[in-house]
Scaffold this active site. Structure first.
Site, PDB file in Angstrom:
ATOM      1  N   GLY A 319       0.751  -1.087  -0.006  1.00  0.00           N
ATOM      2  CA  GLY A 319       0.088   0.222   0.159  1.00  0.00           C
ATOM      3  C   GLY A 319       0.797   1.237   0.189  1.00  0.00           C
ATOM      4  N   SER A 320       0.618   2.304   0.691  1.00  0.00           N
ATOM      5  CA  SER A 320       1.081   3.610   0.817  1.00  0.00           C
ATOM      6  C   SER A 320       2.398   3.574   1.181  1.00  0.00           C
ATOM      7  CB  SER A 320       0.188   4.693   1.341  1.00  0.00           C
ATOM      8  OG  SER A 320      -1.069   4.649   0.641  1.00  0.00           O
TER       9      SER A 320
END
Lengths: 629, 382
Positions: A319-320
């Site tokens: 993810g981020s």
């Protein structure tokens, strides 16, 4: 008459002398045979006689203990009290068993096995009735010994894990030797021997095993031991010192609580792992005593996979948390600087595709540090498109993603950093730019393990060396333990100014008023952390759902919820600890993972285990504490 | 014709005279040999007089008394008793068929309550007496005629067949060999022995079929003991290991590892010589064989000096059966012959064997004491 008598006598004398001569000759044959056996062949038969009567018995060495960095025992050997029956010493086996059954319960199945074994073995060979007796049972049996002829108590060793559940995945467990393990080491074939079956117990098995002693005993034709002729004591296995701080490990595991996931805490300067938590866990002590089929099935069928070490074998979309990789790749490639801004209106159109930011209404004008602190997806779509998947992949690998570290545990997974060549080879289709965009926010094909994420942050925080994660003070070369050094670690080779920029973004994540993890800041002087949230989607959000309303995690079944991630280091100046927290299907990284990471980093800085080299005992640590204060 | 004792010529010698003229050298030899046995039985019990040595001493005592009594009695009495003794032996063998105890997988003993009688041992003496009696009664010329040999052949084969039925192949063959030796001493022509030898060789394939499985196995194992070291060949292998590891000087009294750790089977009976050779080595073994050689030589000497055919045949028949037992036993434990359960005379633990051996020696001494007694064909003195 006389003549006839004399004839008869002469005749007899002749024949008697022939007979006597024959007998003397046969006596000669016997003497010759004796000479042959006792002089010519004497050495051969002397050897055979010794082989007959001398038996070598191996003495099992005690297995090396495993301790944490402060010497807290994690794997030890406990006395295993067994109750045995020797059939030659009891007039009536059944009756003796009946009496024993008043003290310790004996099931009908056990009784049948005992009777079968006593019939099968010779009557002086003891048969095990039960193992793992507790003290009270031993005492009761000893007190009643006069009424229990043929019953004896025997002390062996068993592996015991005092902090069993906390460190189960790291330590692994020992189990009986299987036919596949037999490799010529006779120790493996001694009865009751246990071999490392998983985890460090398996990886360091040779060092922990020690060397067998030998006892030469004289036996009779039935195999009964008459006496011991010679005894050579073996050598116990070596002590294995871990870099883990088991108290911190327990803290992290308890902080995860009921959640399924992993917490990896690493020393930013050395790469030593301080915690390696995988939840839920199991009790390896059960493996020593043997697991029932039901227990085993429960472990295997649990959807939260307690046997799996998620810290090294769980592959998650980062993810981020992947955005630091993209940012560093772009900075190193020179495609942007701190002033470069992009406009985020909540989505980005590429050809027919529409790529959304997590913030529907958009961030507006975004530059690099803002992109990190507010985790703007559109900004990173733009950056990814400019820097390209190849350069992103290079940076990811430089930071420790996409490959095994050959850490000391079995089952480590490499994750995946995709390249166009990989996609062509494995899926058979060419790479498309949209996939670069998706990879830029750590989704799509990209997979990482919590260990890799922790190393990534540690390398960013360290900034100089490509740290290698490790769990033990020493490494093993066959059965020998050799101290590790950090001198020969390769340089990270990333511009220090670029690292400063990315770290600034991470600092703002917790300190800036709009940072995604502002609510999870530590907020104590000199202990603040810098981090990055990540929320990895595991399902595809349809266009129709997006048009109406994106479902919240709480509204979805567990398996469909997002993974919550948070990576961080602390303190901000001269970082010492880096952490990666992954909560499987936990929801949002900022809400679920960041608070856990904060608590773990705070506790780590309070305990400060990295200030003590592995092998420091708790006693010496306590005295250092007093002089400090 | 007058009767002379040891050169003295007297009508009726007193018991005292007979005692003085007993073969005390032979008695000493017997005592020496039996003492070797006591020592080995003491060792076989791991340095304990019980359970074997003390009982064996008691048996020797009883046996010696019997031996002296037998020795004092006039040879003519034994001649008259020859056929009844043989008949009694046959009856006992028949009795064992019906009420014998089962031991070692074969019926060999009669349980008399206080005593376990082995009829085949009694038969051994009975056969020698009966054959000596028979050949004493016929002329040298008649021995050449087959018709005169049919009765003694039957006398041998009847007990041999009964012993074989027990089944005890070893003893049956010993019985046949004793008979053969008696035939040889009586003067049966050489060609007849040759003919019998040819017949026996021809009969081997047939005989093989009638053997029991375990008997065949024993013979096969004997041919190649190493082929089956944990099965039937085990006894022979272990015995050879014990002997060989003894070396020249042995492992020392009570120090035999093979015997004391029970690798050696039946060490107090059939394999006692192995134990002796393990503990006392080649020297001890040869010394023991020397004792036996002297005993046999003594027997031959007595037979040569006897003036009656009955006495000569009796003396050498008994000596030969004694020799056969010791030879078969020693050859067996050294792997020269198959394992056939034959004890070592005077040394192996066993009541009947001890008693019959000593009664045999008693007869031998009786022959020696009465060596100049004239005995006519029908058994009288005139």
């Amino acid at each position: 008459m006389h003549r006839r008598d004399n004839d008869l006598q002469r005749h007899f004398t002749r024949r008697a002398l022939v007979l006597g001569g024959g007998q003397a000759a046969l006596m000669g044959v016997l003497a010759a045979r004796m000479y042959y056996l006792q002089v010519v062949e004497a050495d051969r038969y002397a050897l055979l006689a010794d082989e007959n009567r001398i038996n070598m018995r191996l003495l099992q060495p005690s297995r090396g203990t495993i301790v944490d960095r402060f010497g807290v025992p994690l794997a030890i050997n406990r006395q295993n009290y067994r109750v045995l029956i020797t059939s030659e010493n009891t007039p009536d086996i059944e009756q003796t068993l009946n009496r024993l059954a008043h003290i310790i319960p004996i099931s009908d199945d056990e009784r049948a096995r005992i009777l079968r074994d006593t019939h099968k073995r010779r009557n002086f060979v003891p048969v095990t009735i039960r193992e793992f007796l507790d003290w009270e049972e031993v005492a009761k049996i000893e007190v009643n010994a006069p009424d229990l002829p043929g019953i004896s108590i025997d002390v062996g060793q068993r592996r015991f894990y005092p902090d069993s559940v906390t460190v189960a995945h790291v330590l692994g467990y020992v189990a009986s030797v299987s036919p596949d393990d037999i490799n010529g080491d006779p120790l493996l074939e001694t009865p009751g021997f246990r071999i490392g079956r998983s985890g460090l117990e398996k990886k360091y098995d040779l060092a922990l095993r020690g060397r067998a002693g030998a006892s030469q005993v004289e036996v009779n034709a039935l195999g009964r031991v008459i006496r011991e002729l010679e005894r050579k004591e073996g050598q116990s296995g070596q002590e294995l010192v871990l870099t883990l701080d088991v108290e911190l490990q327990r803290f992290a595991a308890e902080r995860l609580g009921e959640e399924s996931g992993a917490v990896v805490l690493i020393d930013v300067e050395t790469g030593a792992l301080l915690t390696l938590v995988s939840n839920p866990s199991f009790d390896p002590n059960n493996f020593t005593e043997g697991l029932s089929t039901a227990q085993w099935q429960a472990l295997v069928n649990n959807e939260r996979a307690p046997l799996r070490n998620k810290a090294i074998a769980g592959e998650f979309s980062p993810g981020s948390t992947f955005k630091m990789v993209v940012a560093l790749a772009a900075l190193e490639a020179g495609v942007l600087d701190t002033e470069t801004t992009f406009f985020c209106n909540g989505k980005l159109r590429l050809g027919d595709g529409l790529f959304h930011c997590w913030k529907r209404e958009g961030h507006g004008k975004v530059h690099l540090t803002r992109g990190i602190r507010e985790s703007c997806d559109v900004y990173f779509y733009e950056v990814s498109r400019r820097v390209g998947i190849e350069r992103i992949g290079d940076m990811a690998r430089r930071l420790g993603l996409g490959a095994n570290f050959d850490i000391d545990l079995p089952g480590e997974r490499p994750g995946l950093i995709p390249t166009p060549a990989w996609k062509q080879a494995v899926i058979g289709e060419p790479w498309v730019t949209g996939e670069t965009l998706v990879s830029g926010i750590g989704q799509g094909f990209v997979l990482t393990t919590p260990l890799q994420l922790a190393v990534m942050v540690a390398r960013i925080a360290n900034g100089k060396k490509a740290l290698q994660p490790h769990l033990t003070r020493d490494r093993a070369v066959d059965a020998t333990l050799i101290a590790r050094t950090t001198d020969d670690l390769p340089d990270l080779g990333i511009n220090a100014r670029h690292l400063d920029i990315v770290r600034q973004g991470m600092i703002e994540v917790t300190t800036h008023e709009r940072g995604t993890a502002r609510r999870s800041r530590i907020g104590e002087e000199g202990m603040e952390m810098a981090g990055k949230t990540g929320t990895a989607q595991v399902r595809r959000i349809t266009r129709r759902e997006r048009a109406v309303r994106v479902l919240k995690n709480e509204e979805l079944p567990w398996k469909a919820r997002d993974h919550a991630l948070f990576v961080a280091y602390a303190p901000l100046e001269k970082p010492r600890y880096a952490v990666a927290v992954v909560v499987e299907h936990g929801g949002s990284g900022s809400k679920v993972a960041a608070p856990i990471a904060r608590d773990v980093l705070r506790e780590a800085q309070l305990r400060d285990p990295a200030a003590f080299a592995p092998g420091t005992t708790t006693a010496s640590r306590a005295s250092t504490d007093t002089t400090d204060s | 014709m007058s009767v002379r004792y040891g050169g003295l010529s007297r009508a009726e010698p007193s018991l005292g005279d007979k005692l003085i003229h007993l073969n005390w050298g032979l008695v000493l030899l017997i005592l020496a040999t039996a003492s070797v046995g006591f020592a080995m039985l003491y060792s076989a019990a791991n340095g304990d007089l019980n359970p074997w040595a003390t009982r064996q001493m008691a048996r020797l005592g009883v046996g010696m008394v019997a031996m002296f009594i037998v020795a004092m009695i006039d040879l003519r009495f034994w001649l008259r008793l020859a056929y009844p003794a043989y008949a009694a032996g046959l009856l006992l063998l028949a009795a064992v068929e019906f009420m014998g105890s089962i031991g070692m997988g074969a019926q060999r003993w009669l349980d008399l309550g206080f005593f376990q009688l082995q009829p085949s041992e009694v038969m051994k003496v009975g056969l020698v007496m009966a054959l000596a009696r028979y050949f004493h009664g016929i002329e040298l010329e008649d021995i050449g005629r087959i018709s005169y040999l049919l009765i003694p052949i039957a006398m041998i084969l009847a007990p041999a067949a009964m012993v074989l039925r027990q089944p005890d192949l070893g003893t049956a063959m010993v019985v046949v060999m004793i008979g053969g030796a008696m035939f040889w001493l009586a003067g049966v022509r050489l060609w007849m022995f040759a003919a019998v030898a040819v017949a026996v060789v021809a009969a081997i394939p047939v005989g093989w079929q009638t053997l029991h499985g375990y008997q065949r196995q024993r013979i096969l194992t004997f041919m190649n003991p190493e082929s089956d070291p944990l099965g039937s060949g085990y006894h022979i292998m272990q015995s050879k290991i014990a002997l060989g590891s003894g070396g020249v000087f042995g492992k020392g009294f009570l120090q035999g590892t093979q015997s004391h750790l029970n690798f050696l089977p039946e060490k107090q009976t059939d394999f006692i010589f192995t134990m002796l050779a393990e503990e006392f080595g080649l020297l001890g073994g040869l010394a023991t064989l020397g004792l036996y050689l002297l005993l046999v030589a003594y027997g031959i000497a007595i037979s040569l000096r006897c003036r009656s055919q009955f006495g000569r045949l009796l003396a050498l028949g008994i000596t030969t059966s004694f020799f056969l037992y010791l030879f078969i036993n020693v050859a067996m434990v050294m792997g020269l012959l198959p394992v056939v359960g034959v004890p070592l005379p005077l040394i192996s633990y066993g009541g009947t064997a001890m008693l019959t051996v000593l009664i045999g020696f008693g007869l031998l001494m009786s022959v020696s004491l009465h060596r100049d007694t004239y005995i006519n064909r029908r058994g009288g003195s005139n």
